[in-house]
Design a protein around this motif. Structure first.
Motif, mmCIF file in Angstrom:
data_model
loop_
_atom_site.group_PDB
_atom_site.id
_atom_site.type_symbol
_atom_site.label_atom_id
_atom_site.label_comp_id
_atom_site.label_asym_id
_atom_site.label_seq_id
_atom_site.Cartn_x
_atom_site.Cartn_y
_atom_site.Cartn_z
ATOM 1 N N ILE A 8 0.877 3.386 -3.317
ATOM 2 C CA ILE A 8 -0.283 4.098 -3.856
ATOM 3 C C ILE A 8 -0.039 5.603 -3.937
ATOM 4 O O ILE A 8 -0.321 6.219 -4.976
ATOM 5 N N HIS A 24 -7.794 -0.585 -12.060
ATOM 6 C CA HIS A 24 -8.286 0.660 -11.492
ATOM 7 C C HIS A 24 -8.613 1.689 -12.582
ATOM 8 O O HIS A 24 -9.692 2.300 -12.570
ATOM 9 N N ASN A 38 -8.019 -6.176 -7.123
ATOM 10 C CA ASN A 38 -8.187 -5.013 -6.239
ATOM 11 C C ASN A 38 -9.407 -5.131 -5.330
ATOM 12 O O ASN A 38 -9.660 -4.224 -4.520
ATOM 13 N N PHE A 60 0.819 -1.217 0.000
ATOM 14 C CA PHE A 60 0.000 0.000 0.000
ATOM 15 C C PHE A 60 0.850 1.264 0.000
ATOM 16 O O PHE A 60 0.367 2.335 -0.365
ATOM 17 N N PHE A 110 -5.903 8.472 -6.745
ATOM 18 C CA PHE A 110 -5.735 7.255 -5.943
ATOM 19 C C PHE A 110 -6.142 7.474 -4.487
ATOM 20 O O PHE A 110 -5.720 6.733 -3.604
ATOM 21 N N ILE A 162 -9.894 3.674 -4.454
ATOM 22 C CA ILE A 162 -9.462 2.602 -5.349
ATOM 23 C C ILE A 162 -10.699 1.881 -5.883
ATOM 24 O O ILE A 162 -11.681 1.695 -5.158
ATOM 25 N N CYS A 172 1.958 -4.622 -10.285
ATOM 26 C CA CYS A 172 1.660 -3.193 -10.180
ATOM 27 C C CYS A 172 0.928 -2.686 -11.409
ATOM 28 O O CYS A 172 0.001 -1.875 -11.305
ATOM 29 N N GLY A 209 -0.123 7.980 -7.277
ATOM 30 C CA GLY A 209 -0.923 9.199 -7.351
ATOM 31 C C GLY A 209 -0.099 10.379 -7.823
ATOM 32 O O GLY A 209 -0.568 11.208 -8.619
#
Length: 426
Positions: free
Chosen positions: A79, A126, A195, A76, A153, A156, A119, A83
């Motif tokens: 993320i 997403h 996800n 996490f 982001f 999600i 990734c 972004g």
């Protein structure tokens, strides 16, 4: 005493790979990309996107991915880094999205996949599935409500089409949507949804019980009756958190029904674009494997010479490189067909199936070149080898995608077997 002595001998932690095998550099220090001259096909803006993503992936992401891949956990901490790249939403204009060309979005996805395929899958689910569905099929209110936070982001999304009983036959769908006062009741099950275990919103497709057509819905993660559990024991894309979703009497208000999804053909509009994006994942994976093998063969010595000095190794390396050149050109052409509004479902399916086939050959050659280290995730190639297998299968298996193209060029669909007929008297 014997037990203690044995424990101190056998229970030591593993050596750091750079100490255990000092003759080659592990993937935590990702090798540079030197050969493809892809920049010649890109605009200055697209080149800038590519280099921005590459720098982040090589310096911020590569050093930590093996650890998370081994544990099958999602990092996490990446993320906010994604972004900051401002790549989510890809081609969508406005609503906080970058409005890139599809080529720019595709090379960004390839650069992510070059370092880590999980990734890139997280990003594409997403962005190129969930966000794109809202962008293409959502109301103005839905776009304004959901897309800005998804683009950053801050929230999600996942995308729920596949079901336990409907994989390749995706249009079958057993999940139902029944109209009630003020909204809809969803009942059913989804499987393999990336996800989904931590998504804030879920784009779910279900069959309208009145029209028998496929509709789309935005479901919140805290909706009563919604349950999601992680699928365990995968051998590929281990970082991606795929889930089983159960929908038991889940109420979705009218405002969260996607007005642009009224049949499976509307879903196909999203899939055609996402298949172009997914086709760039194996391009990126193959590039990363080639880069790693190129460095490894020059560092690793046997029989008094670098492995790169042996003819058969050079032949395999050049075969990998040849595949990558062809894969890039096919992927680039798919983008140009989309930008000129000429892309067909057959084009997208042929590109995705052929590119993944060539990538499979490329990563297999890379695994051979690394010998024993070709089965260690520390050197990237083994991880990429495993990660490519699900990509070969999702967004339409190789076989199904060839049949999509076959239908387009012949005018004859061959997805279902011919009906069983009585034996002829002859």
């Amino acid at each position: 005493m014997h037990k203690e002595a044995k424990s101190s001998y056998f229970d030591m932690p593993a050596l750091d790979v750079s100490v255990a095998f000092p003759q080659a550099t592990p993937a935590s220090n990702f090798p540079p990309c030197n050969y493809y001259q892809l920049a010649d096909l890109l605009t200055p803006e697209e080149q800038a996107i590519r280099m921005k993503v590459r720098e982040c992936m090589e310096t911020e992401i590569a050093p930590i991915m093996t650890k998370y891949w081994e544990k099958a956990e999602f990092p996490f901490e990446i993320i906010p880094k994604f972004g900051a790249l401002h790549i989510a939403g890809g081609t969508i204009k406005g609503y906080g999205c970058p409005g890139h060309s599809i080529t720019g979005s595709a090379v960004a996805a390839a650069e992510v996949a070059r370092v880590d395929a999980s990734c890139s899958t997280f990003l594409l689910v997403h962005s190129s599935l969930a966000m794109l569905t809202i962008g293409l099929c959502g109301s103005e209110m839905q776009k304004e409500k959901y897309l800005p936070s998804l683009a950053e982001f801050d929230t999600i999304a996942c995308w729920g089409l596949t079901e336990p009983n409907y994989g390749s036959d995706a249009s079958g769908l057993g999940t139902t949507a029944k109209k009630v006062e003020g909204g809809w009741i969803l009942e059913g099950q989804k499987r393999w949804i990336g996800n989904s275990t931590f998504a804030d919103i879920l784009v779910i497709f279900a069959r309208n019980t009145s029209t028998n057509q496929i509709n789309g819905f935005i479901v919140k993660k805290d909706a009563p009756g919604l349950q999601c559990t992680k699928i365990e024991n995968k051998i590929g894309l281990r970082i991606v958190q795929n889930g089983d979703i159960l929908l038991k009497n889940v109420f979705v208000p009218d405002e969260d029904r996607l007005p642009g999804v009224n049949s499976f053909q509307d879903t196909n509009k999203v899939l055609a674009v996402s298949r172009v994006m997914v086709a760039w994942q194996p391009i990126g994976i193959a590039m990363g494997v080639y880069d790693m093998c190129h460095r490894y063969l020059k560092e690793r010595k046997q029989f008094g010479a670098p492995l790169a000095a042996f003819q058969i190794n050079q032949q395999k390396l050049v075969q990998m490189l040849s595949n990558i050149q062809a894969m890039i050109l096919v992927g680039w052409r798919l983008c140009k067909l989309h930008e000129s509004d000429k892309l067909t479902h057959g084009h997208a399916s042929l590109g995705k199936s052929w590119i993944t086939l060539r990538a499979r050959e490329t990563v297999a050659l890379g695994r051979e070149l690394l010998g024993g280290n070709g089965i260690l995730a520390d050197f990237h190639v083994a991880k990429a080898f495993c990660d490519l297998e699900p990509i070969y299968t999702f967004e339409g298996t190789y076989d199904i995608n060839t049949l999509v193209t076959g239908r387009e060029i012949t005018g004859l669909a061959s997805f279902k077997p011919a009906p069983v007929r009585q034996k002829s008297r002859l």
